[in-house]
Scaffold this motif. Structure first.
Motif, PDB file in Angstrom:
ATOM      1  N   SER A 114     -10.296  12.088   4.010  1.00  0.00           N
ATOM      2  CA  SER A 114      -9.821  12.619   5.444  1.00  0.00           C
ATOM      3  C   SER A 114     -10.191  11.063   6.432  1.00  0.00           C
ATOM      4  CB  SER A 114     -11.141  13.812   5.678  1.00  0.00           C
ATOM      5  OG  SER A 114     -11.635  14.575   4.805  1.00  0.00           O
ATOM      6  N   GLY A 115     -10.495  10.436   6.405  1.00  0.00           N
ATOM      7  CA  GLY A 115     -10.484   9.239   7.523  1.00  0.00           C
ATOM      8  C   GLY A 115     -10.316   7.846   7.490  1.00  0.00           C
ATOM      9  N   THR A 116     -10.190   7.349   7.937  1.00  0.00           N
ATOM     10  CA  THR A 116      -9.951   6.059   7.851  1.00  0.00           C
ATOM     11  C   THR A 116     -10.138   4.781   6.452  1.00  0.00           C
ATOM     12  OG1 THR A 116     -12.660   4.557   8.605  1.00  0.00           O
ATOM     13  CG2 THR A 116     -10.850   5.786  10.202  1.00  0.00           C
ATOM     14  N   GLY A 117     -10.390   5.808   5.472  1.00  0.00           N
ATOM     15  CA  GLY A 117     -10.698   5.151   4.497  1.00  0.00           C
ATOM     16  C   GLY A 117     -11.427   3.490   3.913  1.00  0.00           C
ATOM     17  N   SER A 118     -12.726   3.552   5.097  1.00  0.00           N
ATOM     18  CA  SER A 118     -13.039   1.903   4.310  1.00  0.00           C
ATOM     19  C   SER A 118     -13.820   2.010   3.507  1.00  0.00           C
ATOM     20  CB  SER A 118     -14.096   1.398   5.694  1.00  0.00           C
ATOM     21  OG  SER A 118     -15.151   2.829   5.679  1.00  0.00           O
ATOM     22  N   LEU A 163     -15.132  11.486  -3.426  1.00  0.00           N
ATOM     23  CA  LEU A 163     -15.138  12.226  -1.971  1.00  0.00           C
ATOM     24  C   LEU A 163     -15.770  10.397  -1.232  1.00  0.00           C
ATOM     25  CD1 LEU A 163     -15.526  14.234  -3.570  1.00  0.00           C
ATOM     26  CD2 LEU A 163     -16.204  15.611  -1.674  1.00  0.00           C
ATOM     27  N   ALA A 164     -14.461  10.341  -0.470  1.00  0.00           N
ATOM     28  CA  ALA A 164     -15.656   9.022  -0.233  1.00  0.00           C
ATOM     29  C   ALA A 164     -14.769   9.266   1.560  1.00  0.00           C
ATOM     30  CB  ALA A 164     -14.079   8.065  -0.585  1.00  0.00           C
ATOM     31  N   GLY A 165     -15.625   9.833   1.715  1.00  0.00           N
ATOM     32  CA  GLY A 165     -15.222  10.107   4.113  1.00  0.00           C
ATOM     33  C   GLY A 165     -14.931  11.778   3.395  1.00  0.00           C
ATOM     34  N   PHE A 166     -14.386  12.537   2.680  1.00  0.00           N
ATOM     35  CA  PHE A 166     -14.106  13.725   2.361  1.00  0.00           C
ATOM     36  C   PHE A 166     -14.689  14.695   3.036  1.00  0.00           C
ATOM     37  CE2 PHE A 166     -12.503  17.790   0.267  1.00  0.00           C
ATOM     38  CZ  PHE A 166     -10.784  17.277   0.262  1.00  0.00           C
ATOM     39  N   ASN A 218     -20.165  12.098  -3.922  1.00  0.00           N
ATOM     40  CA  ASN A 218     -19.787  11.705  -2.887  1.00  0.00           C
ATOM     41  C   ASN A 218     -21.071  11.055  -1.896  1.00  0.00           C
ATOM     42  OD1 ASN A 218     -18.879  12.991  -0.280  1.00  0.00           O
ATOM     43  ND2 ASN A 218     -20.566  14.186   0.206  1.00  0.00           N
ATOM     44  N   THR A 219     -20.202  10.111  -0.877  1.00  0.00           N
ATOM     45  CA  THR A 219     -21.477   9.382   0.206  1.00  0.00           C
ATOM     46  C   THR A 219     -21.437   9.741   1.339  1.00  0.00           C
ATOM     47  OG1 THR A 219     -21.045   6.978   0.783  1.00  0.00           O
ATOM     48  CG2 THR A 219     -18.634   8.707   0.483  1.00  0.00           C
ATOM     49  N   HIS A 220     -22.714   9.430   1.469  1.00  0.00           N
ATOM     50  CA  HIS A 220     -22.965  10.162   3.133  1.00  0.00           C
ATOM     51  C   HIS A 220     -23.842   9.227   3.427  1.00  0.00           C
ATOM     52  CE1 HIS A 220     -24.321  13.413   6.205  1.00  0.00           C
ATOM     53  NE2 HIS A 220     -25.372  13.015   5.416  1.00  0.00           N
ATOM     54  N   PRO A 221     -23.562   8.980   5.020  1.00  0.00           N
ATOM     55  CA  PRO A 221     -24.006   8.150   6.130  1.00  0.00           C
ATOM     56  C   PRO A 221     -25.612   8.472   6.348  1.00  0.00           C
ATOM     57  CG  PRO A 221     -22.357   9.056   7.497  1.00  0.00           C
ATOM     58  CD  PRO A 221     -22.330  10.096   5.813  1.00  0.00           C
TER      59      PRO A 221
HETATM   60  C1  GRF Z   1     -19.097   7.406   5.300  1.00  0.00           C
HETATM   61  O1  GRF Z   1     -19.580   6.521   6.251  1.00  0.00           O
HETATM   62  C2  GRF Z   1     -18.761   8.305   4.746  1.00  0.00           C
HETATM   63  O2  GRF Z   1     -20.358   9.092   4.186  1.00  0.00           O
HETATM   64  C3  GRF Z   1     -18.628   9.194   5.784  1.00  0.00           C
HETATM   65  O3  GRF Z   1     -17.801   9.389   7.033  1.00  0.00           O
HETATM   66  C4  GRF Z   1     -17.413   8.211   6.442  1.00  0.00           C
HETATM   67  C5  GRF Z   1     -15.943   7.973   5.829  1.00  0.00           C
HETATM   68  O4  GRF Z   1     -15.704   6.472   6.358  1.00  0.00           O
HETATM   69  N1  GRF Z   1     -18.747  11.412   5.873  1.00  0.00           N
HETATM   70  P1  GRF Z   1     -13.961   6.113   5.752  1.00  0.00           P
HETATM   71  O5  GRF Z   1     -12.676   6.813   6.006  1.00  0.00           O
HETATM   72  O6  GRF Z   1     -14.317   5.886   4.242  1.00  0.00           O
HETATM   73  O7  GRF Z   1     -13.796   4.362   6.208  1.00  0.00           O
END
Ligand code: GRF
Length: 200
Positions: free
Chosen positions: A11-15, A87-90, A108-111
């Protein structure tokens, strides 16, 4: 070498996606990213476009209701026939169709260090609570909000002068290799590359 196909949702910047893409360039990498799917015009899609990986956007606003969007997302994923969905920032909950189709094959990854600070603001919530250690977690996806089985974690120290942004950047720096490591482990199945990867 046959590589295990994976689909990445963002959903985001995709790092995290970028880290998975970079790792996929290694000769011994056991997976290949066959598609990247977003629920919005995420800037992270550019990483996939640059790598000439098919992208799709499945927006909630383009569907009649949440159930229709859930079905469309499950169909979009299935079309690419991945063995694992990452799921990478979804930033949306996964509905029953995808959960059922990919039971045990969704991660899924979670910060934050789950089960502490689940949800969309894991970094902000950890900071507000005043914890001295937080981190990142890679988990199996279940119907709850960040309640799935924990597959791997890494700790990050919180500094006195941290803001949500500075802390999140340090978390992302360790979250990316953690995610790559888990995805490599789950997709490495030399004897039966097409077999469903076992989580855990
Ligand atoms: C990651 O830290 C993820 O765990 C969280 O949002 C961030 C997404 O970063 N849900 P990115 O889009 O992969 O840069």
């Amino acid at each position: 070498m046959t590589r295990t196909p994976i689909v990445v949702l963002i959903s985001g910047t995709g790092s995290n996606l970028a880290a998975l893409l970079t790792a996929a360039g290694a000769e011994d990498c056991p997976y290949r990213i066959v598609a990247v799917i977003a629920d919005r015009e995420a800037s992270g899609l550019d990483h996939a476009r640059a790598a000439r990986i098919p992208t799709e956007m499945v927006r909630l606003a383009d569907h009649e209701d949440r159930a229709a969007w859930d079905r469309a997302l499950a169909e979009a994923v299935s079309r690419h026939a991945p063995e694992l969905v990452v799921l990478a920032g979804f930033m949306k909950l996964i509905g029953p169709p995808l959960l059922e189709d990919y039971a045990g094959r969704l991660i899924n990854t979670h910060p934050a260090l789950l089960p502490s600070f689940p949800g969309a603001h894991g970094v902000r919530d950890a900071l507000a609570h005043g914890v001295k250690i937080t981190g990142a977690s890679v988990i199996e996806v279940d119907p709850g909000i960040d309640t799935g089985r924990i597959l791997a974690q890494v700790a990050v120290e919180v500094r006195e002068d941290d803001t949500e942004d500075t802390l999140h950047e340090r978390i992302k720096a360790v979250e990316q290799p953690l995610l790559v490591d888990v995805v490599r482990r789950l997709t490495a199945a030399p004897e039966a590359p097409r077999a469903r990867p076992r989580l855990g």
